[in-house]
Design a protein around this motif. Structure first.
Motif, mmCIF file in Angstrom:
data_model
loop_
_atom_site.group_PDB
_atom_site.id
_atom_site.type_symbol
_atom_site.label_atom_id
_atom_site.label_comp_id
_atom_site.label_asym_id
_atom_site.label_seq_id
_atom_site.Cartn_x
_atom_site.Cartn_y
_atom_site.Cartn_z
ATOM 1 N N GLY A 1 0.532 -1.628 -0.289
ATOM 2 C CA GLY A 1 -0.032 0.157 -0.096
ATOM 3 C C GLY A 1 1.270 1.158 -0.035
ATOM 4 N N PHE A 2 0.577 2.164 -0.732
ATOM 5 C CA PHE A 2 1.141 3.673 -1.195
ATOM 6 C C PHE A 2 0.508 4.394 -1.428
ATOM 7 N N LEU A 3 0.904 5.837 -0.153
ATOM 8 C CA LEU A 3 0.020 6.999 -0.373
ATOM 9 C C LEU A 3 0.705 8.141 0.015
ATOM 10 N N VAL A 4 -0.005 9.665 0.097
ATOM 11 C CA VAL A 4 0.666 10.442 0.424
ATOM 12 C C VAL A 4 -0.572 10.975 0.968
ATOM 13 N N TYR A 5 -0.340 11.345 2.594
ATOM 14 C CA TYR A 5 -1.079 12.158 3.321
ATOM 15 C C TYR A 5 -0.323 13.322 4.496
ATOM 16 N N ASN A 6 -1.401 14.285 3.871
ATOM 17 C CA ASN A 6 -0.039 16.150 4.516
ATOM 18 C C ASN A 6 1.223 15.934 4.310
ATOM 19 N N GLY A 7 1.569 15.545 3.358
ATOM 20 C CA GLY A 7 3.229 15.676 2.673
ATOM 21 C C GLY A 7 4.172 14.136 3.402
ATOM 22 N N PHE A 8 3.672 13.806 3.790
ATOM 23 C CA PHE A 8 4.557 12.228 4.268
ATOM 24 C C PHE A 8 3.625 10.882 2.995
ATOM 25 N N LEU B 1 6.795 7.926 6.358
ATOM 26 C CA LEU B 1 7.471 7.987 6.369
ATOM 27 C C LEU B 1 8.216 9.327 5.211
ATOM 28 N N ASP B 2 8.903 9.969 6.083
ATOM 29 C CA ASP B 2 9.306 11.078 4.689
ATOM 30 C C ASP B 2 10.053 11.465 3.305
ATOM 31 N N LEU B 3 9.077 11.945 2.716
ATOM 32 C CA LEU B 3 9.266 11.292 1.174
ATOM 33 C C LEU B 3 10.592 12.546 0.920
ATOM 34 N N THR B 4 11.115 12.897 0.888
ATOM 35 C CA THR B 4 12.286 13.708 0.797
ATOM 36 C C THR B 4 13.726 13.203 1.195
ATOM 37 N N THR B 5 13.758 12.378 1.998
ATOM 38 C CA THR B 5 14.902 11.655 3.020
ATOM 39 C C THR B 5 14.590 10.280 3.026
ATOM 40 N N GLY B 6 13.289 10.393 2.650
ATOM 41 C CA GLY B 6 13.067 8.380 2.642
ATOM 42 C C GLY B 6 13.135 7.367 4.552
ATOM 43 N N GLU B 7 13.582 8.799 4.883
ATOM 44 C CA GLU B 7 13.702 8.285 6.748
ATOM 45 C C GLU B 7 12.670 7.542 6.964
ATOM 46 N N THR B 8 11.804 6.830 8.045
ATOM 47 C CA THR B 8 11.197 5.804 9.024
ATOM 48 C C THR B 8 10.598 7.256 9.722
ATOM 49 N N VAL B 9 9.070 8.119 9.840
ATOM 50 C CA VAL B 9 8.915 8.391 10.740
ATOM 51 C C VAL B 9 8.214 8.353 12.334
ATOM 52 N N GLN B 10 7.362 6.918 11.065
ATOM 53 C CA GLN B 10 6.934 6.258 12.445
ATOM 54 C C GLN B 10 6.763 4.595 11.751
ATOM 55 N N PHE C 1 -8.183 -3.573 9.454
ATOM 56 C CA PHE C 1 -8.125 -3.728 10.607
ATOM 57 C C PHE C 1 -8.433 -1.875 10.231
ATOM 58 N N VAL C 2 -8.353 -1.009 11.310
ATOM 59 C CA VAL C 2 -8.481 0.495 11.203
ATOM 60 C C VAL C 2 -7.774 0.533 11.855
ATOM 61 N N TYR C 3 -7.326 1.811 12.105
ATOM 62 C CA TYR C 3 -5.548 2.462 12.709
ATOM 63 C C TYR C 3 -5.900 4.041 13.171
ATOM 64 N N ASP C 4 -6.231 4.240 14.008
ATOM 65 C CA ASP C 4 -5.754 6.020 13.944
ATOM 66 C C ASP C 4 -4.724 6.226 13.513
ATOM 67 N N ARG C 5 -4.569 7.945 12.317
ATOM 68 C CA ARG C 5 -3.805 7.562 11.793
ATOM 69 C C ARG C 5 -2.216 8.499 12.344
ATOM 70 N N GLY D 1 3.408 0.372 -6.446
ATOM 71 C CA GLY D 1 2.903 1.448 -5.321
ATOM 72 C C GLY D 1 2.563 3.078 -6.219
ATOM 73 N N ILE D 2 1.593 3.767 -6.205
ATOM 74 C CA ILE D 2 1.137 4.765 -6.748
ATOM 75 C C ILE D 2 0.535 5.435 -5.840
ATOM 76 N N ALA D 3 1.414 7.305 -5.909
ATOM 77 C CA ALA D 3 0.175 7.847 -4.952
ATOM 78 C C ALA D 3 0.580 9.187 -5.891
ATOM 79 N N ILE D 4 -0.324 10.087 -5.661
ATOM 80 C CA ILE D 4 -0.186 11.375 -6.050
ATOM 81 C C ILE D 4 0.717 12.227 -5.366
ATOM 82 N N HIS D 5 1.754 13.079 -5.711
ATOM 83 C CA HIS D 5 2.590 14.241 -5.058
ATOM 84 C C HIS D 5 1.890 15.084 -5.467
ATOM 85 N N PRO D 6 1.462 15.956 -3.799
ATOM 86 C CA PRO D 6 0.185 17.031 -3.725
ATOM 87 C C PRO D 6 0.941 18.355 -4.298
ATOM 88 N N LEU D 7 1.724 18.988 -4.708
ATOM 89 C CA LEU D 7 2.414 19.792 -4.939
ATOM 90 C C LEU D 7 2.621 19.921 -6.025
#
Length: 229
Positions: A14-21, A37-46, A77-81, A198-204
Motif C-alpha cells: 500500500g502506498f499513498l501521500v497524506y499531509n506531505g508524508f 515516511l519522509d518523502l524527501t529523505t526516505g527516513e521512517t517517521v513512524q 484493520f482500522v488504525y488511528d492515523r 505503488g502509486i501515489a499522487i504528489h500533492p504539490l
C-alpha cells in the motif's frame, strides 16, 4: 521528473501521500508493517509491526483513519492515523478470497483482489455496496493491484507487469495505459528487486509517485499514455 530514496527492505503493498508524508503498508509474513515516511529523505517517521501471521496488503486513509487489508486472511484493520493505534478489525469477502490494493473515493473504500473486479465498500458497515468490472478493448483486465483514486479515475498497477492502467471509476473502462519500462537505472537495481507496485499522487505537482517491492527509489513521473491507449 525526480527521484527519492526508498527502503529496499520494504515489500511495498500500500502506498499513498497524506499531509506531505508517504504512508506505506508492506507485506510478507514476518515483515508486514505500517509506516509513515519522509518523502524527501526516505527516513521512517513512524512504524508499526504487524503480527507475524499477517501478510499486509493495501492501505488507504479515509476520515483520518488508516484502513489496511490483508492477503489471504480476510481480515482488515482500522488504525488511528496519528498514533497508529488499532481502533477496529473487520472482515471482507471477495471472489478470490484475497485482499490486494485499497483506495477510496468520497464515500467508499475501493478494494482489488487480483481479479478484474473492484469492490466499493461502505467504510462504516464494511459491506460491499458495488462491484465494478474493469475492461478494455480486449475484455476483462485482471491482476489489478495497488490503487490510487483521483478525480473520478483510478490508477492501478498490473501485478507482475511494468504497466499501470488508468480507468474510469464509474464504468470500469480502461482509459489510458502507462509503461514503467526503463524507469530504473542499472545503478539503482538490486538483487532482491521485485515488481512495480505503488502509486501515489504528489500533492504539490500532481505527478505520480511510483515505486516497487524492495525498490531503492521512489520515482516522481509525469504520466505519458502509451500510443493507442
Amino acid at each position: 521528473v525526480h527521484k527519492y530514496p526508498h527502503d529496499v527492505s520494504a515489500y511495498t503493498q500500500g502506498f499513498l501521500v497524506y499531509n506531505g508524508f508517504i504512508y506505506e503498508g508492506t507485506g510478507n509474513y514476518g515483515e508486514s508493517k505500517l509506516r509513515k515516511l519522509d518523502l524527501t529523505t526516505g527516513e521512517t517517521v513512524q512504524e508499526k509491526n504487524l503480527s507475524e501471521d499477517i501478510f499486509g496488503e493495501g492501505i488507504t486513509i479515509f476520515n483520518d483513519k488508516i484502513y489496511q487489508v490483508t492477503y489471504k486472511s480476510g481480515r482488515g484493520f482500522v488504525y488511528d492515523r496519528a498514533s497508529f493505534a488499532q481502533l477496529d478489525e473487520f472482515s471482507y469477502y471477495t471472489e478470490t478470497s484475497e485482499g490486494w490494493g485499497l483506495t477510496h473515493n468520497d464515500t467508499s473504500l475501493i478494494l482489488s483482489d487480483g481479479s478484474s473486479l473492484l469492490y466499493f465498500i461502505n467504510p462504516t458497515t464494511m459491506e460491499v455496496e458495488k462491484r465494478l468490472n474493469v475492461f478494455d478493448e480486449n475484455g476483462n483486465v485482471t491482476r489489478l493491484n495497488e490503487l490510487e483514486f483521483i478525480d473520478g479515475r483510478i490508477y492501478a498497477n498490473i501485478y507482475t507487469e511494468p504497466y499501470i492502467v488508468e480507468l474510469d471509476a464509474a464504468t470500469g473502462q480502461v482509459i489510458n495505459r502507462y509503461s514503467a519500462l526503463g524507469i530504473v537505472d542499472r545503478s539503482e537495481a538490486n538483487s532482491n528487486m521485485d515488481v512495480l507496485n505503488g502509486i501515489a499522487i504528489h500533492p504539490l505537482t500532481g505527478n505520480l509517485l511510483v515505486t516497487g517491492k524492495y525498490w531503492s527509489k521512489i520515482y516522481e513521473v509525469k504520466p505519458v499514455p502509451l500510443q493507442g491507449s
